[in-house]
Design an enzyme around this catalytic site. Structure first.
Site, PDB file in Angstrom:
ATOM      1  CG  ASP A   8      -0.333   0.244   2.527  1.00  0.00           C
ATOM      2  OD1 ASP A   8       0.920   0.313   2.589  1.00  0.00           O
ATOM      3  OD2 ASP A   8      -1.061   0.371   3.532  1.00  0.00           O
ATOM      4  CG  HIS A   9      -0.665   4.763   1.656  1.00  0.00           C
ATOM      5  ND1 HIS A   9      -1.714   3.876   1.763  1.00  0.00           N
ATOM      6  CD2 HIS A   9      -0.598   5.415   2.850  1.00  0.00           C
ATOM      7  CE1 HIS A   9      -2.276   4.008   2.969  1.00  0.00           C
ATOM      8  NE2 HIS A   9      -1.613   4.924   3.636  1.00  0.00           N
ATOM      9  CB  CYS A  65       1.002  -2.332   4.697  1.00  0.00           C
ATOM     10  SG  CYS A  65       0.827  -3.381   6.141  1.00  0.00           S
ATOM     11  CB  THR A  67       2.144  -2.328  10.934  1.00  0.00           C
ATOM     12  OG1 THR A  67       0.947  -2.823  10.301  1.00  0.00           O
ATOM     13  CG2 THR A  67       1.868  -0.970  11.570  1.00  0.00           C
ATOM     14  CG  HIS A  98      10.266 -24.655  11.604  1.00  0.00           C
ATOM     15  ND1 HIS A  98      10.271 -24.904  12.963  1.00  0.00           N
ATOM     16  CD2 HIS A  98      11.553 -24.769  11.204  1.00  0.00           C
ATOM     17  CE1 HIS A  98      11.513 -25.152  13.368  1.00  0.00           C
ATOM     18  NE2 HIS A  98      12.312 -25.062  12.309  1.00  0.00           N
ATOM     19  CG  HIS A 134       8.419 -28.637  10.184  1.00  0.00           C
ATOM     20  ND1 HIS A 134       8.071 -28.168  11.429  1.00  0.00           N
ATOM     21  CD2 HIS A 134       9.772 -28.717  10.190  1.00  0.00           C
ATOM     22  CE1 HIS A 134       9.160 -27.968  12.157  1.00  0.00           C
ATOM     23  NE2 HIS A 134      10.212 -28.303  11.423  1.00  0.00           N
TER      24      HIS A 134
HETATM   25  C1  RB5 Z   1      -1.897   2.789   6.550  1.00  0.00           C
HETATM   26  O1  RB5 Z   1      -1.891   3.978   7.250  1.00  0.00           O
HETATM   27  C2  RB5 Z   1      -1.639   1.618   7.503  1.00  0.00           C
HETATM   28  O2  RB5 Z   1      -2.755   1.400   8.289  1.00  0.00           O
HETATM   29  C3  RB5 Z   1      -1.254   0.387   6.734  1.00  0.00           C
HETATM   30  O3  RB5 Z   1      -0.132   0.652   5.948  1.00  0.00           O
HETATM   31  C4  RB5 Z   1      -0.893  -0.833   7.563  1.00  0.00           C
HETATM   32  O4  RB5 Z   1       0.020  -0.525   8.551  1.00  0.00           O
HETATM   33  C5  RB5 Z   1      -2.031  -1.613   8.050  1.00  0.00           C
HETATM   34  O5  RB5 Z   1      -1.876  -2.626   8.747  1.00  0.00           O
END
Ligand code: RB5
Length: 142
Positions: A8-9, A65, A67, A98, A134
């Protein structure tokens, strides 16, 4: 080896660094988007990537993304997908050996590019162990 990659961004700039790194290794890359830092919805790109993996089960995926958490949650809703959120090389190696993970998820707001590229290399260079215990454990949830 073919790698499908999406972000994503929040993961867009790290995705570009990963693509450059993998192209330098002569690895075939398919980029499913997004295409800019403009705000977008990560589940759209998780779905695009898992569709590609379902069409080519020999490919591995990378989803980035902010996180890595949203991408891993969305990808793991899809049958046959084993997406692992890794921010260290030990986990990246272990999840290939695993869990036979077929997607690596990372958060660009969590890891810097230097570590992220080492995690990518570890993930794609580590084969599944093919160990019977596994295989049995994976079959219990796949
Ligand atoms: C976007 O702001 C953020 O929520 C996304 O990139 C991600 O971290 C979602 O889990």
């Amino acid at each position: 080896m073919k790698i499908i990659i999406g972000s994503d961004h929040g993961g867009f700039l790290l995705k570009l660094e990963i693509i450059e790194h993998l192209r330098a290794r002569n690895i075939e890359i398919v980029d499913v988007g997004c295409d800019s830092e403009q705000s977008c919805d990560y589940p759209i790109y998780a779905k695009k990537l898992t569709d590609e993996i379902k069409n080519d089960s020999s490919a591995l995926g990378i989803l980035v993304c902010g996180t890595g958490i949203g991408m891993s949650m969305a990808a793991n809703k899809v049958e046959g997908i084993r997406a692992a959120l890794c921010h260290d090389t030990f986990s990246a190696e272990a999840t290939r050996e695993h869990n036979n993970a077929n997607i690596l998820c990372m958060g660009a707001r969590v890891v810097g590019p230097g570590l992220a590229l080492k995690i990518v290399d570890t993930f794609i260079d580590t084969p599944f162990s093919n160990d019977e215990r596994h295989i049995r454990r994976i079959s219990m949830y796949s």
